[in-house]
Design a protein around this motif. Sequence first.
Motif, short mmCIF file in Angstrom:
data_model
loop_
_atom_site.label_atom_id
_atom_site.label_comp_id
_atom_site.label_asym_id
_atom_site.label_seq_id
_atom_site.Cartn_x
_atom_site.Cartn_y
_atom_site.Cartn_z
N ALA A 1 0.89 -1.28 -0.01
CA ALA A 1 0.10 0.09 -0.11
C ALA A 1 0.73 1.20 0.00
CB ALA A 1 -1.15 -0.08 1.20
N ASP A 2 0.41 2.39 -0.55
CA ASP A 2 1.09 3.56 -0.22
C ASP A 2 0.95 4.14 1.34
OD1 ASP A 2 1.24 3.52 -3.04
OD2 ASP A 2 -0.12 4.92 -3.36
N GLN A 3 1.86 5.16 1.55
CA GLN A 3 1.85 5.82 2.73
C GLN A 3 0.50 6.62 2.90
OE1 GLN A 3 5.21 8.19 4.02
NE2 GLN A 3 6.69 6.56 3.56
N THR A 4 0.08 6.52 4.02
CA THR A 4 -1.20 7.17 4.43
C THR A 4 -0.98 8.00 5.76
OG1 THR A 4 -2.45 5.45 5.44
CG2 THR A 4 -2.56 5.75 2.80
N LYS A 5 -1.94 9.02 5.97
CA LYS A 5 -1.84 9.65 7.26
C LYS A 5 -2.82 8.86 8.09
CE LYS A 5 -1.51 14.41 5.74
NZ LYS A 5 -2.06 15.87 5.80
N ILE A 6 -2.19 8.91 9.44
CA ILE A 6 -2.72 8.16 10.51
C ILE A 6 -3.96 8.85 11.09
CG2 ILE A 6 -2.49 7.01 12.75
CD1 ILE A 6 0.31 6.87 12.35
N PRO A 7 -5.35 8.33 10.83
CA PRO A 7 -6.36 8.98 11.33
C PRO A 7 -6.44 9.53 12.77
CG PRO A 7 -6.91 7.20 10.10
CD PRO A 7 -5.46 6.88 10.34
N GLY A 8 -6.39 10.89 12.93
CA GLY A 8 -6.56 11.32 14.15
C GLY A 8 -5.34 11.28 14.78
N LYS A 9 -4.18 11.23 14.05
CA LYS A 9 -2.72 11.38 14.76
C LYS A 9 -1.74 11.96 14.10
CE LYS A 9 -3.41 6.99 17.39
NZ LYS A 9 -3.64 7.54 18.86
N ASP A 10 -0.72 12.39 14.53
CA ASP A 10 0.35 13.16 13.96
C ASP A 10 1.58 12.01 13.25
OD1 ASP A 10 2.15 14.75 12.62
OD2 ASP A 10 2.93 15.59 14.48
#
Length: 629
Positions: free
Chosen positions: A493-502
């Motif tokens: 998978a590609d990198q994604t932002k962690i929901p609700g976290k930095d």
Amino acid sequence: MRSGLERSPYRAGTGNRWRRRALGVAAAALVMPMAVGLTSVGTAGAQSIGTPGGGPSTAQVGGEPTVSRVDFLTDRRVALWVNSPSMGVPIQVQLLLARDWNIAPDKKFPAVFMLDGMRARDDENGWTLDTDAEAFFADKNVNVVLPIGGNSSFYSDWIDQNNGQNYKWETFLTKELPPILEGQWRTTQDRGVVGLSMGGTSAMSLTARNQGFFKFAGSLSGILTTTTLGMPQAIAYAMQDAGGFDADAMWGTPGSDAWDAHDPYVLADKLKGVSLYISSGSGTTGPYDQPSGIPGISTNYAGMGLEILSRLTSQTFTTKLNKLNIPATVNYRPSGTHSWPYWEFELHQLWPQLASTLGVEVDKPACGVGGAIAPVANGGNWIGDCLTGEYSVPGGKAQDFRFGQIFAGGDGAYAVAGRVGGAYQGAGGPGGELGMPTTGELGTPDGRGRFNHFQKGSIYWTPQTGAHPVTGPIKDEWSKQGWEGGPLGYPRADQTKIPGKDGVMQGFEGGAMYSSSKTGTHAVQGLIMDKYGALGYEAGWLGLPLTSENPIRDNGRFTRFENGNIYWSPASGAWSVENGPIFDAWKDENYENGRLGYPISDKFDIPGGVQQNFQHGVITVKDGKAVIG
């Protein structure tokens, strides 16, 4: 071969009656071959249904169509998942982007819709699966639109749901999809449509039912009279065989207004002003068939019968066009069956007419290679001929070729192509997070995959995992663990932002990597990852990992998280231990090395408190006090 309009040798009245009577007999005789497949291979996706009625779709659709996902498969082939309000599900549409897509980023291009056959599949359109369409259109300045799906649908709005599908293809193709193509994918309202077999029927009916939408319509081996005696029954058999569909759910019972409203023959007068191309073979053995040993008969028996039926219906259709003084290019080939090699051939033949209609060049402009790009382009013919001249990109120069791109910058000149090229384009190319390439495409040591390195990261690909960029701290930690040869394997998978976290995360074959400024960059893998997932991953009570996996006694492993730990051993399995009184009491007993051993359960409630079981005892907590028993 005949060019121009096919003329009937019979008088308009008696000839037409004779031909339609003969067609009815032929349709009845060919019902069983039709059931074997009113075409070929193709591609499906999620689908939908329409409203009752015979006219063009006027159904009210709730909400606006949106794009839920975009995957670049190569630098100029992209898959979109469009949320269709009418069908209620995402529909996959693939685009082959125009030749000048990269070199002219502000330019818009005409569209060519390529419709599939009766046995359309869910993963890929037959035009890219079974012909050279992708390579053929690479030097053409049009955006090619490839709907994925629609087995047995005739690309129409059905009057009822059937066989798990809610078909509303006409609404989708003519109402929902165009705003997305025009607003987000640099596509003009100059459109052509080409279809084979079922798609050929649909190319003519959609064009007639939506006057002004298509400027060009091409039918290759299409069934161009659908209401003649015997034809509805033949179509019904074919639909049942191809996908288990009930034709009554499509347009109602034969003889209904809806059948007439989708019949190219009945709608022929609405094709005035459209550039038309119609072709079919004779059904006899042609250059792309395997002879059966009987003169003129190929081993493709179903394809033989279907092509005879296509020829008869096409002749009837073009006779009516002639009566209506509607010109068409008609090519009746002296041989050939109902199969992909002939449709590929016809695609090449119709292109000059299609290009002229849409106002684009028939042939690509002259181009050459030079400078730092030339040695790479001339180093092997796999990348094909040049499609453009050199043009500027952030960090250097680029040039487009039939099967990829070559970039030249301070680190040298390198080719980026195929699925890796698609991932690079999806990541923004030279101006994106990766920067310019620093290597050409290389094979991985295990022989499974391919990769390119870039100034700020890498892209890795395997047939099983696809192509994905790996950048930043995640790439650094992954490389320390042994790249694809380490415990995580290849990225999936590609990198994604962690929901609700930095922070960011990325999935790999063996687990996932999490990275944040607060917790660092760490992998969670194997059975510990399974347990982490069961507890809600990073959104659960454990939070983000604070370490990667660590080896401990008896071939065990553990990973620390913000609010607890997961321990695993072959004898005990994987269990969480939450920070707090139970963990502190276990720690005082020297963790798994002490008298309690490994945990064999998660914490659970008991009357007045909580308890957790270990290999050689339990820890209970009541009134905040931990007791070992």
